[in-house]
Design an enzyme around this catalytic site. Structure first.
Site, mmCIF file in Angstrom:
data_model
loop_
_atom_site.group_PDB
_atom_site.id
_atom_site.type_symbol
_atom_site.label_atom_id
_atom_site.label_comp_id
_atom_site.label_asym_id
_atom_site.label_seq_id
_atom_site.Cartn_x
_atom_site.Cartn_y
_atom_site.Cartn_z
ATOM 1 C CG HIS A 1 -10.294 2.427 -2.419
ATOM 2 N ND1 HIS A 1 -9.786 3.352 -3.300
ATOM 3 C CD2 HIS A 1 -10.786 3.139 -1.381
ATOM 4 C CE1 HIS A 1 -9.963 4.563 -2.824
ATOM 5 N NE2 HIS A 1 -10.562 4.465 -1.653
ATOM 6 C CD GLU B 1 -9.140 -0.199 -7.106
ATOM 7 O OE1 GLU B 1 -9.074 0.692 -7.975
ATOM 8 O OE2 GLU B 1 -9.835 -0.076 -6.071
ATOM 9 C CB CYS C 1 -7.240 6.295 -6.171
ATOM 10 S SG CYS C 1 -7.007 5.155 -4.782
ATOM 11 C CB CYS D 1 -5.954 1.397 -5.763
ATOM 12 S SG CYS D 1 -7.234 1.427 -4.479
#
Length: 148
Positions: A52, A54, A82, A85
């Site tokens: 991801h 992040e 999410c 993250c």
């Protein structure tokens, strides 16, 4: 730089993700007013479920600072983080998370959970939500419409 300007950088990163078929999410990490990391989603590109924007940006920021403790840093991301993250934000001891579009299906920084402000955890992360939210949401909506 302002949150608005930093979100512009995150949006530019997000557009790069779409170029290789990844969901267009971009992230920027700032320390002392200086951008120290910029990344975008790479799950499809790398086959890595943790890739991801992040997480990748936090990894780069830790490398840039020489420490996993990013206490004076801000993470700016186009989509509400999410649970993974958001947890990474807490575990990296970020000062702030700034995000654009809310994620009603998987958001863990206000929508479904608020891992950044959970009193059971040993660190709290300041949140700023909704920065350029419409622009961030439109990027995602357009991406998914093109996939159909």
């Amino acid at each position: 730089m302002t949150d608005d300007e930093l979100m512009g950088l995150a949006l530019a990163e997000a557009a790069k993700a779409a170029e290789h078929g990844d969901v267009p999410v971009g992230a920027v990490v700032v320390s002392g007013g200086t951008v120290i990391a910029q990344r975008h989603n790479e799950r499809e590109l790398t086959g890595d479920p943790t890739a991801h924007a992040e997480v990748l940006a936090l990894r780069d920021a830790a490398e840039a600072t020489g420490s996993w403790r990013l206490e004076d840093c801000t993470l700016v991301v186009t989509l509400e983080p999410c649970l993974m993250c958001g947890g990474a934000a807490v575990n990296s001891r970020l000062q702030r998370v700034v995000y654009g579009a809310a994620d009603m299906k998987a958001g863990a920084c206000l929508s479904l959970y608020n891992v950044c402000d959970d009193p059971r955890l040993n660190h709290k992360v300041e949140l700023t939500a909704g920065v350029r939210a419409e622009e961030c949401a439109a990027l995602l909506t357009d991406f998914f419409a093109a996939q159909r």
